[in-house]
Design a protein around this motif. Sequence first.
Motif, PDB file in Angstrom:
ATOM      1  N   LEU A   1      11.784  -3.541  19.955  1.00 25.94           N
ATOM      2  CA  LEU A   1      10.856  -2.427  19.730  1.00 25.94           C
ATOM      3  C   LEU A   1      10.508  -2.288  18.257  1.00 25.94           C
ATOM      4  N   CYS A   2      11.506  -2.457  17.388  1.00 23.84           N
ATOM      5  CA  CYS A   2      11.245  -2.374  15.948  1.00 23.84           C
ATOM      6  C   CYS A   2      10.293  -3.485  15.516  1.00 23.84           C
ATOM      7  N   LEU A   3      10.517  -4.675  16.044  1.00 23.25           N
ATOM      8  CA  LEU A   3       9.633  -5.789  15.708  1.00 23.25           C
ATOM      9  C   LEU A   3       8.216  -5.529  16.208  1.00 23.25           C
ATOM     10  N   HIS A   4       8.099  -4.952  17.392  1.00 21.99           N
ATOM     11  CA  HIS A   4       6.777  -4.665  17.959  1.00 21.99           C
ATOM     12  C   HIS A   4       6.016  -3.659  17.097  1.00 21.99           C
ATOM     13  N   PHE A   5       6.676  -2.576  16.719  1.00 22.88           N
ATOM     14  CA  PHE A   5       5.978  -1.549  15.945  1.00 22.88           C
ATOM     15  C   PHE A   5       5.743  -1.981  14.499  1.00 22.88           C
ATOM     16  N   CYS A   6       6.597  -2.870  13.964  1.00 20.99           N
ATOM     17  CA  CYS A   6       6.319  -3.416  12.628  1.00 20.99           C
ATOM     18  C   CYS A   6       5.038  -4.244  12.651  1.00 20.99           C
ATOM     19  N   GLU A   7       4.840  -4.999  13.715  1.00 23.38           N
ATOM     20  CA  GLU A   7       3.593  -5.751  13.846  1.00 23.38           C
ATOM     21  C   GLU A   7       2.402  -4.805  14.006  1.00 23.38           C
ATOM     22  N   ARG A   8       2.586  -3.700  14.720  1.00 21.24           N
ATOM     23  CA  ARG A   8       1.487  -2.755  14.909  1.00 21.24           C
ATOM     24  C   ARG A   8       1.067  -2.123  13.597  1.00 21.24           C
ATOM     25  N   TYR A   9       2.038  -1.766  12.755  1.00 18.74           N
ATOM     26  CA  TYR A   9       1.735  -1.092  11.491  1.00 18.74           C
ATOM     27  C   TYR A   9       1.606  -2.066  10.313  1.00 18.74           C
ATOM     28  N   LYS A  10       1.527  -3.380  10.610  1.00 17.84           N
ATOM     29  CA  LYS A  10       1.294  -4.402   9.589  1.00 17.84           C
ATOM     30  C   LYS A  10       2.385  -4.390   8.519  1.00 17.84           C
ATOM     31  N   ILE A  11       3.633  -4.352   8.961  1.00 22.23           N
ATOM     32  CA  ILE A  11       4.768  -4.372   8.039  1.00 22.23           C
ATOM     33  C   ILE A  11       5.476  -5.710   8.186  1.00 22.23           C
ATOM     34  N   MET A  12       5.681  -6.396   7.078  1.00 18.02           N
ATOM     35  CA  MET A  12       6.382  -7.676   7.090  1.00 18.02           C
ATOM     36  C   MET A  12       7.880  -7.422   7.186  1.00 18.02           C
ATOM     37  N   LEU A  13       8.535  -8.092   8.129  1.00 20.50           N
ATOM     38  CA  LEU A  13       9.961  -7.896   8.382  1.00 20.50           C
ATOM     39  C   LEU A  13      10.699  -9.204   8.151  1.00 20.50           C
ATOM     40  N   VAL A  14      11.742  -9.168   7.308  1.00 20.81           N
ATOM     41  CA  VAL A  14      12.525 -10.357   6.965  1.00 20.81           C
ATOM     42  C   VAL A  14      13.990 -10.075   7.286  1.00 20.81           C
ATOM     43  N   LYS A  15      14.601 -10.978   8.054  1.00 19.37           N
ATOM     44  CA  LYS A  15      16.008 -10.846   8.411  1.00 19.37           C
ATOM     45  C   LYS A  15      16.850 -11.743   7.514  1.00 19.37           C
ATOM     46  N   ILE A  16      17.832 -11.157   6.858  1.00 16.61           N
ATOM     47  CA  ILE A  16      18.705 -11.891   5.925  1.00 16.61           C
ATOM     48  C   ILE A  16      20.147 -11.694   6.386  1.00 16.61           C
ATOM     49  N   GLN A  17      20.822 -12.788   6.712  1.00 15.88           N
ATOM     50  CA  GLN A  17      22.198 -12.710   7.207  1.00 15.88           C
ATOM     51  C   GLN A  17      23.220 -12.580   6.082  1.00 15.88           C
ATOM     52  N   SER A  18      22.898 -13.115   4.908  1.00 14.76           N
ATOM     53  CA  SER A  18      23.866 -13.151   3.812  1.00 14.76           C
ATOM     54  C   SER A  18      23.868 -11.820   3.065  1.00 14.76           C
ATOM     55  N   LYS A  19      25.049 -11.224   2.929  1.00 13.65           N
ATOM     56  CA  LYS A  19      25.176 -10.006   2.136  1.00 13.65           C
ATOM     57  C   LYS A  19      24.923 -10.270   0.663  1.00 13.65           C
ATOM     58  N   PHE A  20      25.282 -11.480   0.217  1.00  8.39           N
ATOM     59  CA  PHE A  20      25.027 -11.844  -1.177  1.00  8.39           C
ATOM     60  C   PHE A  20      23.533 -11.881  -1.465  1.00  8.39           C
ATOM     61  N   GLU A  21      22.766 -12.507  -0.566  1.00 10.57           N
ATOM     62  CA  GLU A  21      21.319 -12.558  -0.757  1.00 10.57           C
ATOM     63  C   GLU A  21      20.700 -11.170  -0.669  1.00 10.57           C
ATOM     64  N   LEU A  22      21.266 -10.312   0.174  1.00  7.65           N
ATOM     65  CA  LEU A  22      20.744  -8.953   0.294  1.00  7.65           C
ATOM     66  C   LEU A  22      20.959  -8.172  -1.002  1.00  7.65           C
ATOM     67  N   ARG A  23      22.081  -8.390  -1.651  1.00  7.12           N
ATOM     68  CA  ARG A  23      22.315  -7.741  -2.942  1.00  7.12           C
ATOM     69  C   ARG A  23      21.344  -8.251  -3.996  1.00  7.12           C
TER      70      ARG A  23
END
Length: 254
Positions: A66-88
């Motif tokens: 659902l989050c992915l669907h509404f992000c596409e509706r509102y033209k929001i780019m969504l990036v999934k990052i598994q590494s906590k180091f990269e997130l920091r």
Amino acid sequence: ENAKVAVYSEGLDLAMTETKGTVLLHSGEELEGYARSEEERVDALIKGLADAGVKLVFSGGPVGELCLHFCERYKIMLVKIQSKFELRRICRATGATALGKVEVPQPEQIGFARECNVREIGGSLVIVLQQDEKMGKIATVVLRGATDTLMDDAERAIDDGINAFKALGRDARRVAAGGASEMELATRLGVWGRQLSGLERYPAAKFAAALEVVPRCLAETSGHDASATISALYAAHANPDGARIGVDVDAESG
């Protein structure tokens, strides 16, 4: 381009209960209402992000459909990052605050990115985040080589150089390299040990000899005569001006 950034450390999805529960539905209308309530909650969340001007979202965990669907509706780019180091690193580069709860961030928790797009490098699709220098000086070094061995060597060389620069940034004090510091200590310990009497002079001599291992290893691995190199270094360090003389691994002789 010129996008506001929101970062979630625990993923972007509806909160789940810690224990199992049972929902009893008596009719199809209740089932539709139950599903509609979930959609309304997610819609309100993503709409809140869009109203706040957020165009780029980084998630450190799973992303719901659902989050992915509404992000596409509102033209929001969504990036999934598994590494906590990269997130920091993303947080440091964008100035955003990682949120542990799925909610609309406050203005002070929102970061900024000058540009974020997908590029192909070496046959692989990567996400490139370009940032203004005023926001931060974090960079990514991309290495390309013919073999894995060359890549590993280049990675180790860059890692050593970066860590050396980091250490110098914290403490600018330095010592002579190439085994010069160890040879100077060995020379002084040898002089001091010869001034002792009795059994005390033997531990001092052995400790001084143990310090020779650093220049000896450098000489052996660079193809020099280790014994001749150590003798030359002792002769050089006997001079007060030779305290910084070490093993030159690039020279034809030690």
